[in-house]
Write an enzyme that holds these catalytic residues in place. Structure first.
Site, PDB file in Angstrom:
ATOM      1  N   GLY A  44      15.369  55.597  68.322  1.00  0.00           N
ATOM      2  CA  GLY A  44      14.868  56.463  69.387  1.00  0.00           C
ATOM      3  C   GLY A  44      15.930  56.853  70.397  1.00  0.00           C
ATOM      4  N   SER A  48      19.162  61.032  65.243  1.00  0.00           N
ATOM      5  CA  SER A  48      18.698  62.038  64.275  1.00  0.00           C
ATOM      6  C   SER A  48      18.651  63.422  64.898  1.00  0.00           C
ATOM      7  CB  SER A  48      17.321  61.663  63.743  1.00  0.00           C
ATOM      8  OG  SER A  48      17.396  60.464  63.019  1.00  0.00           O
ATOM      9  N   GLU A 175      21.091  57.574  57.890  1.00  0.00           N
ATOM     10  CA  GLU A 175      20.805  56.256  57.306  1.00  0.00           C
ATOM     11  C   GLU A 175      20.733  56.292  55.776  1.00  0.00           C
ATOM     12  OE1 GLU A 175      18.036  53.680  59.147  1.00  0.00           O
ATOM     13  OE2 GLU A 175      18.122  54.760  61.039  1.00  0.00           O
TER      14      GLU A 175
END
Lengths: 286, 321
Positions: A44, A48, A175
């Site tokens: 968070g 991304s 990831e």
């Protein structure tokens, strides 16, 4: 300069009118060649979202991202003159969960889907597919199989192959090694370092594994609560005291070395990068 | 896509919020039946008045209701137009010739082009469209120099006008009533209320609890699936799919690249959910207790009595007149 972030802010709209700020004032430059960058930070923290800016999937709320000379701002798409698609061929982004993108009947068709979207001919795309499937550690026999009968790790490899077949200049992976067994993880990381070394391409990897960061990265970016808090060499990162504030961890090899130094009450003259280096150091001392 | 809010519940404190969902659903049905029984324009206007009073006391902004009416605008317009054109009984109210000539044709084309390029600058798009259409009709009926291409006759009769008006009001009332229900009731409460009301159907082997469970799961997963769809679109966009541009043939392929993963993910999710429910000993059809229970208050009784009275008077009016 391949990608340049200038004072980028990004916020997600939310139901009650307040905005959730995912990126705060990011300034960042990424070279076209020769970088092996790892992007770390707790869940968070905006990792991304940051990589989605790198191939213009999302536009910054304020500030600008320049990708290969094309400036992307909040109102870029509305003006409608900028073609974003070519950028996505040059900056290949592999998403975290492979089930989000596999849809074809066979692995082959899925791998050539990307290249064909960018205008590669059918024959060339198939040739590329046969090559990349080996790169990601699967047999050519897999090309005939249905992507939905594969295991999670195999799906992941196929989705990575789908991006590799586009032959991007910069490879961004969200990831890529999560959910893989140790051998699969090492194989893939070896593949990425090969791409980095042999083709001299820039590779950007989001990861939670500090050992990967320490062993492979030439540069590390740390995100914390939407801000870019560190940009530099991994060795320097792990000798700072901020690691715990950013909810990061110390690589195994560093903790082992520190433990040894403490127990044996000695000081090694260099910080080893691999277990082999540590062996040599220990041998010297003994 | 993030802006889609499921159910249109807006928080509030008026009597509508204090009511039990069961009584609200029953009241809605009673009032809807009453609206369908009414048959004359003056009576349905009284009904509209009643609905407006409910809105006023309930503290629901009329603008919010108007927004709810937007999607059915087209339907309203269609019924209105067809009623006016096809009903030819009663007194002739309005009669004109519509003449298309070689001079008016380019003017009309110009107006349409002008409308097309200026419509984005106004906030009242629909009103603007209506004004444009009305303007063209006026032009056709009043201004006809040059040689004639075609000519038609527009007649509007009193019954057609009244019928169109009547049907429009009826639709508006029904949509408004159901909007009041969804605006003031949380989806979960609505679901619980429906379940209780459908309970008697158990006699004919229809399990209301299961239906309610299906509805609540479906509601729960809409935002999740929207989120997933968004992620897939991004993932495919990074593989060169452009969901906004491209030829028709490419578009179909692009939609497939979105739909197939959506199906896979939905099936996987439902599988996981089924396992999670079973792991917590969920057995379909077994008696279950609830965290939230419904309670019937005086206000519910009085509202139901009021609605029954409305229905009774409507039936009386219908039989007497």
């Amino acid at each position: 300069m391949a990608i340049k972030f200038e004072q980028v802010n990004f916020s997600y709209p939310s139901f009650d009118g307040t905005n959730f700020s995912a990126l705060k004032d990011i300034n960042l430059e990424i070279n076209e060649f020769g970088e092996f960058i790892t992007l770390i930070g707790e869940t968070g923290s905006g990792k991304s979202t940051l990589v989605q800016h790198m191939n213009a999937l999302v536009r910054p709320t304020t500030g600008s991202v320049t990708i290969y000379g094309i400036k992307i701002e909040n109102d870029t798409k509305k003006k409608g003159k900028v073609k974003l698609n070519p950028l996505r061929q040059r900056v290949g982004l592999v998403f975290q969960f492979p089930e989000y993108q596999l849809f074809e009947e066979t692995v082959l068709k899925d791998i050539i889907f990307g290249p064909k979207n960018f205008g590669v001919s059918n024959e060339d795309a198939i040739k590329r597919a046969k090559e990349v499937i080996k790169h990601v550690g699967l047999d050519e026999e897999y090309l005939k199989r249905s992507p939905f009968n594969l295991s999670g790790g195999e799906k992941k490899r196929v989705s990575i192959a789908g991006i590799l077949a586009m032959e991007p200049d910069i490879l961004v992976l969200d990831e890529p090694t999560s959910g893989l067994d140790p051998k699969g993880r090492d194989d893939l990381l070896k593949l990425f370092t090969d791409i980095h070394r042999k083709l001299n391409k820039t590779v950007i990897i989001i990861t939670h594994d500090m050992n990967t960061v320490y062993k492979y990265a030439s540069r590390v970016l740390v995100m914390n609560d939407g801000s870019l808090v560190y940009d530099g060499k991994p060795t320097e990162l792990f000798s700072t005291n901020n690691i715990e504030n950013w909810n990061l961890d110390i690589p195994d090899i560093i903790s082992i070395t520190r433990q040894l130094e403490e127990r044996l009450n000695i000081k090694f003259n260099s910080q080893p990068k691999t277990i082999e280096d540590l062996f040599i150091l220990v041998k010297e001392v003994i | 896509m993030k802006n889609i809010i499921i159910g249109q519940f807006i928080p509030g404190t008026s009597f509508l919020y204090k009511m039990d969902p069961r009584s609200k659903i029953i009241a809605l049905m009673l009032l809807m039946v009453s609206t369908f029984i009414l048959s004359s324009v003056s009576h349905i206007l009284i009904m509209l008045g009643v609905v407006l009073v409910i809105l006023k006391i309930g503290g629901i902004p009329v603008t919010r209701i108007a927004r709810g009416l937007k999607p059915i605008m087209i339907l309203l317009l269609f019924t209105f137009t067809f009623q006016i054109i096809f009903i030819k009984t009663g007194n002739l109210v309005f009669d004109t010739d519509l003449t298309l000539t070689y001079i008016t044709l380019p003017i009309i084309l110009l107006i349409v082009i002008f409308w097309y390029f200026t419509k984005r600058y106004t906030r009242f798009k629909f009103l603007y469209l209506l004004i444009t259409v009305f303007g063209i009709l006026t032009l056709l009926s009043l201004y006809n120099p040059g040689s004639i291409i075609s000519s038609s006759h527009l007649e509007i009769y009193q019954d057609g006008l009244e019928g169109a008006f009547f049907i429009m009001i009826r639709l508006i009332i029904i949509v408004t009533l159901s909007t009041i229900l969804t605006l003031t009731t949380k989806p979960t409460d609505l679901n619980l209320g429906l379940e209780k009301i459908l309970k008697p159907l158990g006699i004919i082997r229809i399990n209301a609890e299961e239906i309610a469970m299906i509805i609540s799961i479906a509601l729960r997963y809409i935002p999740t699936l929207l989120d997933e769809a968004n992620k897939i679109m991004l993932a495919q966009a990074s593989r060169g799919v452009d969901f906004s541009e491209g030829k028709f043939k490419d578009k179909i392929m692009q939609i497939i690249s979105l739909l197939v993963p959506m199906f896979i993910i939905s099936f996987k999710r439902s599988d996981d959910l089924a396992n999670a429910m079973e792991a917590r000993s969920f057995v379909p059809g077994k008696r279950r207790t609830r965290l939230h229970t419904l309670s019937w208050h005086n206000i519910d009784t009085s509202v139901i009595v009021f609605c029954v009275l409305v229905l009774a008077s409507v039936i009386t009016v219908r039989i007497m007149l």
